[in-house]
Design a protein around this motif. Structure first.
Motif, short mmCIF file in Angstrom:
data_model
loop_
_atom_site.label_atom_id
_atom_site.label_comp_id
_atom_site.label_asym_id
_atom_site.label_seq_id
_atom_site.Cartn_x
_atom_site.Cartn_y
_atom_site.Cartn_z
N TYR A 7 -5.25 -1.25 15.53
CA TYR A 7 -4.31 -2.04 14.72
C TYR A 7 -4.07 -3.41 15.34
O TYR A 7 -4.13 -4.44 14.67
CB TYR A 7 -2.99 -1.29 14.55
CG TYR A 7 -1.86 -2.18 14.10
CD1 TYR A 7 -1.79 -2.63 12.78
CD2 TYR A 7 -0.89 -2.62 15.01
CE1 TYR A 7 -0.77 -3.49 12.38
CE2 TYR A 7 0.12 -3.47 14.61
CZ TYR A 7 0.18 -3.90 13.30
OH TYR A 7 1.18 -4.75 12.91
N SER A 11 -5.23 -7.06 13.90
CA SER A 11 -4.13 -7.99 13.64
C SER A 11 -4.35 -9.30 14.38
O SER A 11 -4.14 -10.39 13.82
CB SER A 11 -2.80 -7.36 14.07
OG SER A 11 -2.49 -6.21 13.31
N GLU A 124 -10.70 -9.13 4.99
CA GLU A 124 -9.68 -8.30 4.37
C GLU A 124 -10.26 -6.96 3.93
O GLU A 124 -9.61 -5.91 4.09
CB GLU A 124 -9.06 -9.05 3.19
CG GLU A 124 -8.18 -10.21 3.64
CD GLU A 124 -7.86 -11.17 2.51
OE1 GLU A 124 -8.44 -11.02 1.41
OE2 GLU A 124 -7.02 -12.07 2.73
N GLN A 128 -9.09 -3.29 5.44
CA GLN A 128 -8.62 -2.21 4.58
C GLN A 128 -9.33 -0.90 4.92
O GLN A 128 -8.71 0.17 4.94
CB GLN A 128 -8.85 -2.56 3.12
CG GLN A 128 -7.82 -3.54 2.56
CD GLN A 128 -8.03 -3.81 1.09
OE1 GLN A 128 -9.16 -3.97 0.63
NE2 GLN A 128 -6.95 -3.88 0.33
N SER A 131 -7.89 0.43 8.08
CA SER A 131 -6.56 1.00 7.89
C SER A 131 -6.65 2.41 7.31
O SER A 131 -5.84 3.28 7.66
CB SER A 131 -5.71 0.10 6.99
OG SER A 131 -6.17 0.12 5.64
N GLU A 137 -0.89 0.62 8.33
CA GLU A 137 -0.64 -0.10 7.08
C GLU A 137 -1.43 -1.41 7.08
O GLU A 137 -1.23 -2.26 7.96
CB GLU A 137 0.85 -0.39 6.92
CG GLU A 137 1.69 0.85 6.69
CD GLU A 137 3.15 0.49 6.49
OE1 GLU A 137 3.43 -0.66 6.11
OE2 GLU A 137 4.00 1.37 6.73
N TYR A 138 -2.27 -1.55 6.06
CA TYR A 138 -3.08 -2.77 5.96
C TYR A 138 -2.20 -4.02 5.85
O TYR A 138 -2.47 -5.04 6.46
CB TYR A 138 -3.99 -2.69 4.73
CG TYR A 138 -4.56 -4.03 4.32
CD1 TYR A 138 -5.58 -4.63 5.06
CD2 TYR A 138 -4.05 -4.71 3.21
CE1 TYR A 138 -6.08 -5.87 4.69
CE2 TYR A 138 -4.56 -5.95 2.85
CZ TYR A 138 -5.56 -6.52 3.59
OH TYR A 138 -6.05 -7.75 3.24
N GLY A 139 -1.13 -3.93 5.07
CA GLY A 139 -0.26 -5.09 4.86
C GLY A 139 0.34 -5.63 6.15
O GLY A 139 0.52 -6.85 6.30
N ARG A 140 0.64 -4.75 7.09
CA ARG A 140 1.20 -5.19 8.37
C ARG A 140 0.17 -5.96 9.17
O ARG A 140 0.49 -6.96 9.83
CB ARG A 140 1.70 -3.99 9.17
CG ARG A 140 2.92 -3.31 8.56
CD ARG A 140 3.35 -2.11 9.38
NE ARG A 140 3.71 -2.50 10.73
CZ ARG A 140 3.94 -1.61 11.72
NH1 ARG A 140 3.82 -0.31 11.48
NH2 ARG A 140 4.27 -2.04 12.92
N ARG A 142 -2.44 -7.57 7.83
CA ARG A 142 -2.70 -8.81 7.09
C ARG A 142 -1.60 -9.84 7.30
O ARG A 142 -1.85 -11.06 7.25
CB ARG A 142 -2.85 -8.48 5.60
CG ARG A 142 -3.08 -9.69 4.69
CD ARG A 142 -4.36 -10.42 5.05
NE ARG A 142 -4.60 -11.55 4.19
CZ ARG A 142 -4.02 -12.75 4.33
NH1 ARG A 142 -3.14 -12.94 5.31
NH2 ARG A 142 -4.31 -13.73 3.52
N MET A 143 -0.39 -9.38 7.53
CA MET A 143 0.73 -10.28 7.77
C MET A 143 0.46 -11.22 8.94
O MET A 143 0.88 -12.39 8.92
CB MET A 143 1.99 -9.46 8.05
CG MET A 143 3.21 -10.27 8.47
SD MET A 143 4.52 -9.22 9.15
CE MET A 143 3.77 -8.70 10.72
N SER A 146 -1.14 -14.41 7.88
CA SER A 146 -0.19 -15.38 7.33
C SER A 146 0.58 -16.08 8.44
O SER A 146 0.84 -17.29 8.37
CB SER A 146 0.79 -14.67 6.38
OG SER A 146 0.10 -14.07 5.31
#
Length: 203
Positions: A7, A11, A124, A128, A131, A137-140, A142-143, A146
């Protein structure tokens, strides 16, 4: 513990990928007009060819990723390619655009489309799949991309007024860090398809 390392690795890769992306692209239109002296029509041609290459590269990346599964080849390729973003923008791309707009736009479109625009979609997609396999969690993850974009854009404008080249060297440096991260990360590709199918059914 191993899952947590995966993770944090993806990240961090996200973070530095988008640092590199934003360092090159957040002030792209200003660079074209202010530094290179291109007018609106010329800039439109450049952006149009960039988009065209991206449309071609995205399904190609998707096909390659489906074949590779969780092998790291695409992420290693992106790290190597973007490590040259500084020399490319400073010594190659700008010179080509000012001397021959069409050739410069084509060459730049290939580099930017494959390296950043379609490359971000490939990253991305790979994240995924990670994950699903490792249960984070993929969204965490991907954050962090950003956050990387936001972090560099905070400084990019100031650096641009001093010397635009600084941003492109930062992009290369971030890509080298990406490459180190992914080379140092061990990903288990065994039973990849079965793991994905199992997680998809369960979810």
């Amino acid at each position: 513990m191993f899952e947590r390392r995966i993770y944090w690795a993806i990240s961090a890769y996200f973070f530095f990928f988008f640092v590199s992306f934003a360092a090159c692209y957040s002030l792209y239109s200003i660079w074209l007009s202010k530094s290179l002296g291109l007018n609106g029509t010329d800039s439109g041609i450049v952006f149009g060819l960039n988009a065209a290459v991206t449309l071609v590269a995205q399904p190609l990346y998707g096909y390659i990723l489906d074949k590779l599964g969780l092998k790291k080849n695409v992420l290693i390729f992106l790290g190597v390619l973007l490590a040259f973003s500084g020399p490319f923008f400073i010594y190659v791309y700008g010179t080509l655009l000012t001397n021959n707009l069409i050739i410069g736009s084509l060459v730049g479109g290939v580099y930017l489309g494959i390296g950043f625009q379609a490359g971000s979609s490939a990253l991305e997609s790979y994240a995924q799949k990670l994950s699903l396999k490792y249960g984070f969690e993929y969204g965490r993850a991907r954050m962090w991309g950003s956050l990387g974009w936001a972090a560099i854009t905070f400084f990019a404008g100031k650096l641009f007024t001093i010397n635009p080249d600084y941003n492109y060297w930062i992009a290369s440096g971030a890509a080298i860090i990406m490459l180190v991260i992914i080379l140092a990360t061990k990903v288990d590709t065994k039973y990849y398809r079965g793991a994905l199918l199992f997680n998809t059914i369960c979810n």
